[in-house]
Write a protein that holds these residues in place. Structure first.
Motif, PDB file in Angstrom:
ATOM      1  N   ALA A 149       1.006  -1.232   0.027  1.00  0.00           N
ATOM      2  CA  ALA A 149       0.020   0.281   0.082  1.00  0.00           C
ATOM      3  C   ALA A 149       0.792   1.213  -0.001  1.00  0.00           C
ATOM      4  CB  ALA A 149      -0.910   0.052   1.194  1.00  0.00           C
ATOM      5  N   ILE A 150       2.134   1.131   0.343  1.00  0.00           N
ATOM      6  CA  ILE A 150       2.895   2.105   0.478  1.00  0.00           C
ATOM      7  C   ILE A 150       3.647   2.601  -0.952  1.00  0.00           C
ATOM      8  CG2 ILE A 150       5.079   3.371   1.305  1.00  0.00           C
ATOM      9  CD1 ILE A 150       5.009   1.302   3.620  1.00  0.00           C
ATOM     10  N   SER A 151       3.064   3.672  -1.323  1.00  0.00           N
ATOM     11  CA  SER A 151       3.385   4.083  -3.070  1.00  0.00           C
ATOM     12  C   SER A 151       4.549   4.940  -2.818  1.00  0.00           C
ATOM     13  CB  SER A 151       2.273   4.823  -3.561  1.00  0.00           C
ATOM     14  OG  SER A 151       1.655   5.975  -2.954  1.00  0.00           O
ATOM     15  N   ALA A 152       4.871   5.825  -1.770  1.00  0.00           N
ATOM     16  CA  ALA A 152       6.118   6.585  -1.855  1.00  0.00           C
ATOM     17  C   ALA A 152       6.387   6.747  -0.520  1.00  0.00           C
ATOM     18  CB  ALA A 152       5.739   8.093  -2.253  1.00  0.00           C
ATOM     19  N   PHE A 153       7.880   7.062  -0.143  1.00  0.00           N
ATOM     20  CA  PHE A 153       8.384   7.243   1.007  1.00  0.00           C
ATOM     21  C   PHE A 153       9.855   8.219   0.876  1.00  0.00           C
ATOM     22  CE2 PHE A 153      11.079   6.503   4.865  1.00  0.00           C
ATOM     23  CZ  PHE A 153      10.147   6.042   5.877  1.00  0.00           C
ATOM     24  N   GLU A 154       9.684   9.316   1.034  1.00  0.00           N
ATOM     25  CA  GLU A 154      10.463  10.448   0.634  1.00  0.00           C
ATOM     26  C   GLU A 154      11.299  11.005   1.818  1.00  0.00           C
ATOM     27  OE1 GLU A 154      10.758  11.968  -2.909  1.00  0.00           O
ATOM     28  OE2 GLU A 154      10.063   9.894  -2.823  1.00  0.00           O
ATOM     29  N   LEU A 155      12.767  10.995   1.827  1.00  0.00           N
ATOM     30  CA  LEU A 155      13.601  11.493   2.551  1.00  0.00           C
ATOM     31  C   LEU A 155      13.728  13.034   2.544  1.00  0.00           C
ATOM     32  CD1 LEU A 155      15.063  10.870   5.297  1.00  0.00           C
ATOM     33  CD2 LEU A 155      17.205  10.484   3.807  1.00  0.00           C
ATOM     34  N   ILE A 156      13.583  13.935   3.406  1.00  0.00           N
ATOM     35  CA  ILE A 156      13.879  15.402   3.291  1.00  0.00           C
ATOM     36  C   ILE A 156      14.735  15.882   4.396  1.00  0.00           C
ATOM     37  CG2 ILE A 156      12.657  17.575   3.083  1.00  0.00           C
ATOM     38  CD1 ILE A 156      10.288  16.056   2.380  1.00  0.00           C
ATOM     39  N   ALA A 157      15.947  16.554   4.234  1.00  0.00           N
ATOM     40  CA  ALA A 157      16.661  17.128   4.865  1.00  0.00           C
ATOM     41  C   ALA A 157      16.332  18.468   5.044  1.00  0.00           C
ATOM     42  CB  ALA A 157      18.167  16.992   4.704  1.00  0.00           C
ATOM     43  N   ALA A 158      16.945  19.269   6.197  1.00  0.00           N
ATOM     44  CA  ALA A 158      16.410  20.472   6.620  1.00  0.00           C
ATOM     45  C   ALA A 158      16.686  21.649   5.438  1.00  0.00           C
ATOM     46  CB  ALA A 158      16.702  20.952   7.881  1.00  0.00           C
ATOM     47  N   GLN A 159      17.895  21.273   5.035  1.00  0.00           N
ATOM     48  CA  GLN A 159      18.306  22.548   4.082  1.00  0.00           C
ATOM     49  C   GLN A 159      17.466  22.790   2.674  1.00  0.00           C
ATOM     50  OE1 GLN A 159      21.492  24.222   4.301  1.00  0.00           O
ATOM     51  NE2 GLN A 159      20.204  25.445   3.234  1.00  0.00           N
TER      52      GLN A 159
ATOM     53  N   PRO B 283      15.714  18.816  11.414  1.00  0.00           N
ATOM     54  CA  PRO B 283      16.909  18.163  10.612  1.00  0.00           C
ATOM     55  C   PRO B 283      16.310  17.316   9.525  1.00  0.00           C
ATOM     56  CG  PRO B 283      17.223  18.415  13.034  1.00  0.00           C
ATOM     57  CD  PRO B 283      16.159  18.520  12.773  1.00  0.00           C
ATOM     58  N   TRP B 284      15.582  16.212  10.101  1.00  0.00           N
ATOM     59  CA  TRP B 284      15.341  15.057   9.045  1.00  0.00           C
ATOM     60  C   TRP B 284      13.795  14.825   9.070  1.00  0.00           C
ATOM     61  CZ3 TRP B 284      18.879  13.560   5.440  1.00  0.00           C
ATOM     62  CH2 TRP B 284      19.819  13.936   5.862  1.00  0.00           C
ATOM     63  N   SER B 285      13.070  14.793   7.875  1.00  0.00           N
ATOM     64  CA  SER B 285      11.734  14.142   7.975  1.00  0.00           C
ATOM     65  C   SER B 285      11.433  13.259   6.801  1.00  0.00           C
ATOM     66  CB  SER B 285      10.735  15.402   8.059  1.00  0.00           C
ATOM     67  OG  SER B 285      10.968  16.211   6.638  1.00  0.00           O
ATOM     68  N   VAL B 286      10.356  12.587   6.784  1.00  0.00           N
ATOM     69  CA  VAL B 286      10.038  11.978   5.778  1.00  0.00           C
ATOM     70  C   VAL B 286       8.413  11.856   5.398  1.00  0.00           C
ATOM     71  CG1 VAL B 286      11.524   9.764   6.285  1.00  0.00           C
ATOM     72  CG2 VAL B 286       9.031   9.837   7.329  1.00  0.00           C
ATOM     73  N   LEU B 287       8.476  11.987   3.975  1.00  0.00           N
ATOM     74  CA  LEU B 287       6.740  11.870   3.487  1.00  0.00           C
ATOM     75  C   LEU B 287       6.457  10.760   2.969  1.00  0.00           C
ATOM     76  CD1 LEU B 287       4.453  13.591   2.489  1.00  0.00           C
ATOM     77  CD2 LEU B 287       5.582  14.430   0.203  1.00  0.00           C
ATOM     78  N   ILE B 288       5.109  10.029   3.499  1.00  0.00           N
ATOM     79  CA  ILE B 288       4.825   8.946   3.247  1.00  0.00           C
ATOM     80  C   ILE B 288       3.585   8.892   2.344  1.00  0.00           C
ATOM     81  CG2 ILE B 288       4.516   6.511   4.047  1.00  0.00           C
ATOM     82  CD1 ILE B 288       5.710   7.406   6.730  1.00  0.00           C
ATOM     83  N   GLU B 289       3.282   8.363   1.531  1.00  0.00           N
ATOM     84  CA  GLU B 289       1.817   8.176   0.745  1.00  0.00           C
ATOM     85  C   GLU B 289       1.747   6.651   0.842  1.00  0.00           C
ATOM     86  OE1 GLU B 289       0.379  10.970  -1.968  1.00  0.00           O
ATOM     87  OE2 GLU B 289       0.059   9.093  -3.479  1.00  0.00           O
ATOM     88  N   ILE B 290       0.311   6.323   1.054  1.00  0.00           N
ATOM     89  CA  ILE B 290      -0.328   5.236   1.108  1.00  0.00           C
ATOM     90  C   ILE B 290      -1.689   5.249   0.442  1.00  0.00           C
ATOM     91  CG2 ILE B 290      -1.534   3.512   2.646  1.00  0.00           C
ATOM     92  CD1 ILE B 290       0.516   3.830   4.707  1.00  0.00           C
ATOM     93  N   GLY B 291      -1.654   4.396  -0.554  1.00  0.00           N
ATOM     94  CA  GLY B 291      -2.969   4.100  -1.221  1.00  0.00           C
ATOM     95  C   GLY B 291      -3.570   2.855  -0.879  1.00  0.00           C
ATOM     96  N   THR B 292      -4.981   2.631  -0.496  1.00  0.00           N
ATOM     97  CA  THR B 292      -5.610   1.387  -0.013  1.00  0.00           C
ATOM     98  C   THR B 292      -6.926   0.958  -0.746  1.00  0.00           C
ATOM     99  OG1 THR B 292      -6.918   2.701   1.299  1.00  0.00           O
ATOM    100  CG2 THR B 292      -4.900   1.845   2.424  1.00  0.00           C
ATOM    101  N   PHE B 293      -7.280  -0.106  -0.789  1.00  0.00           N
ATOM    102  CA  PHE B 293      -8.525  -0.693  -1.540  1.00  0.00           C
ATOM    103  C   PHE B 293      -9.348  -1.337  -0.478  1.00  0.00           C
ATOM    104  CE2 PHE B 293      -4.852  -0.577  -4.472  1.00  0.00           C
ATOM    105  CZ  PHE B 293      -5.538  -0.292  -5.557  1.00  0.00           C
ATOM    106  N   GLY B 294     -10.531  -1.550  -0.949  1.00  0.00           N
ATOM    107  CA  GLY B 294     -11.651  -2.528  -0.285  1.00  0.00           C
ATOM    108  C   GLY B 294     -12.232  -1.641   0.991  1.00  0.00           C
ATOM    109  N   GLY B 295     -11.969  -0.292   0.951  1.00  0.00           N
ATOM    110  CA  GLY B 295     -12.784   0.449   2.243  1.00  0.00           C
ATOM    111  C   GLY B 295     -11.844   0.406   3.371  1.00  0.00           C
ATOM    112  N   GLN B 296     -10.328   0.189   3.074  1.00  0.00           N
ATOM    113  CA  GLN B 296      -9.517   0.263   4.314  1.00  0.00           C
ATOM    114  C   GLN B 296      -8.964   1.757   4.229  1.00  0.00           C
ATOM    115  OE1 GLN B 296      -5.855  -1.779   4.113  1.00  0.00           O
ATOM    116  NE2 GLN B 296      -5.311  -1.783   5.971  1.00  0.00           N
TER     117      GLN B 296
END
Length: 472
Positions: free
Chosen positions: A249-259, A280-293
């Motif tokens: 279900a995870i379609s994207a997992f992006e690492l982002i530094a502060a700069q 200093p550090w963060s992540v951007l996560i995207e999830i896509g689900t099916f079937g009512g989840q």
């Protein structure tokens, strides 16, 4: 030996081709986004059909004139401009922008190479399907160029690179012959995989004129979150935990530094940031689900487990489509912030996932010893692809550094990549900017095989001369 596309030769093309194909050279065909290279061209050719592309390449072979294929002009390694060597012709496929067929029940769409990625996404959506290739330049980039460079983007973790999204191609070879390979088949074991040879070849082995693309079901629910993590190592552990919870279900997992966000705050203040103070550090996560989840609930579980494990200290889970779009607008603005500052050297690299934190630490130490620089490290952590860019120190400009700094910094990074089984080109290709890097850091046997293939398919060297491989 190639010859210049002189006015006399251009006139021969004009006489042999239908009206409207040959055009004057506009400056946009000679530029690339990073402003490091400026191309030259005797004329721009805009065919409207595969037959016209074939006629152009037959003429180019007869006159020994180089041809530079041009998609949307968004490539970042100079593959679309030729600043050196005999003056070529530019071959733009912008008029070849039609949908040849769509079969939603098969999950297939066949399109011409000049179709803009965003338009392909729209046609797929109208048919209730998803074409998942997605990147910041999707409103301009054309599918022929994206296939030519085997583009990646933000959804590779779930759906794969452009190569994995392509079932077949139609392409014109250097001598004008047409390879018709648009079958809509998942299985076709009839010899060498010529589709995959052409995809990623950057127009040096043939000109892709159409492609059959894979479509997917559209997730019923999509959500995104921006989570503050303690370090790249913590981000990597969070990815593993998220995959254990959410799987595919995870379609994207992006690492982002502060700069990167700091550059946005300084140069693009209209960009909305999801933090009061950039971590200093963060992540951007995207999830896509099916079937009512619920995608939002699944992300909240990821957040809670990451927090409990000490990997995540803060975060925002998108509560609406507007908030999700806002997160992605920030992420896609990072390259524009980079351009506003002007990098000393930009790197599109990939590493085995487990080596990413070590690379970031060692590269930062090495660059710190090399001089006064700032580093913006961000990218697609889910598939090991980082955009590792080095910028002038605060208050300085790119021009304040000697030209030798560019090569020295590249070598520092490429040496580390070689030690860690990484790649100096993950999703941008080689173009003209990385030809020397391939010669210096690439496997010599593999390089010789590439040269042999080029000689076999383009013996005159007319296709994108100087890109990927040095001119013969």
């Amino acid at each position: 030996m190639l010859t210049d596309a002189t006015p006399e030769i251009v006139e021969r093309f004009r006489a042999a081709l239908p009206d409207g194909v040959l055009r004057d050279v506009e400056q946009r065909y000679l530029e690339e986004p990073r402003d490091r290279l400026t191309g030259r061209a005797g004329a721009v050719l805009c065919p409207g059909s595969v037959e016209e592309v074939a006629a152009i390449l037959r003429l180019a072979s007869a006159h020994r004139v180089g041809v530079v294929p041009y998609g949307g002009g968004t490539g970042l390694v100079g593959g679309q401009v030729a600043p050196e060597g005999p003056v070529p012709l530019v071959l733009s496929l912008e008029r070849m922008n039609r949908v040849r067929g769509i079969w939603p029940e098969e999950g297939v769409m066949t399109v011409e190479a000049g179709m803009i990625l965003q338009d392909i996404q729209g046609v797929a959506e109208e048919a209730g399907r998803l074409f998942p290739l997605s990147l910041g330049s999707e409103g301009t980039a054309r599918i022929g160029g994206l296939l030519g460079t085997n583009a990646g983007g933000v959804n590779v973790l779930r759906y794969g690179n452009a190569r994995e999204l392509c079932l077949g191609v139609e392409a014109v070879l250097a001598d004008g012959r047409v390879m018709s390979g648009l079958k809509r088949l998942r299985k076709d074991n009839t010899g060498y995989d010529l589709r995959n040879l052409l995809v990623g070849s950057e127009g040096t082995l043939g000109v892709i004129t159409a492609a059959s693309l894979r479509l997917f079901p559209r997730p019923s629910d999509v959500s995104a979150a921006v989570l503050t993590v303690e370090s790249p190592a913590a981000a990597l552990e969070l990815l593993a935990r998220a995959q254990a919870l959410a799987g595919q279900a995870i379609s994207a997992f992006e690492l982002i530094a502060a700069q990167g966000p700091k550059f946005l705050a300084e140069h693009l203040p209209q960009a909305r940031l999801p933090w009061a103070e950039v971590p200093p550090w963060s992540v951007l996560i995207e999830i896509g689900t099916f079937g009512g989840q619920s995608a939002q609930e699944l992300l909240e579980q990821v957040f809670a487990e990451g927090f409990e494990a000490g990997l995540v200290s803060d975060g925002v889970v998108g509560a609406s489509e507007a908030q999700r779009a806002e997160f992605w607008a920030m992420r896609e603005a990072l390259p524009e912030g980079n351009r506003k500052v002007g990098s000393v050297v930009s790197n599109d690299i990939s590493l085995p996932l487990s080596r990413v934190p070590e690379f970031i630490e060692r590269a930062g130490q090495a660059i710190g010893k090399a001089g006064d620089f700032r580093i913006n490290c961000f990218g697609h952590l889910g598939d090991g692809n980082l955009h590792y860019n080095v910028f002038p120190g605060a208050g300085k400009r790119r021009g304040d550094y000697p030209d030798v700094a560019y090569e020295e910094l590249k070598d520092v990074i490429n040496q580390l990549l070689a030690e860690m089984d990484g790649s100096f080109s993950a999703e941008h290709g080689l173009g003209r900017a990385k030809v020397a890097d391939l010669e210096k850091w690439g496997d010599p046997v593999r390089l010789e095989m590439m040269r042999s293939i080029k000689q076999a398919l383009d013996p005159l060297g007319i296709l994108n001369p100087g890109a990927v491989l040095r001119r013969g």
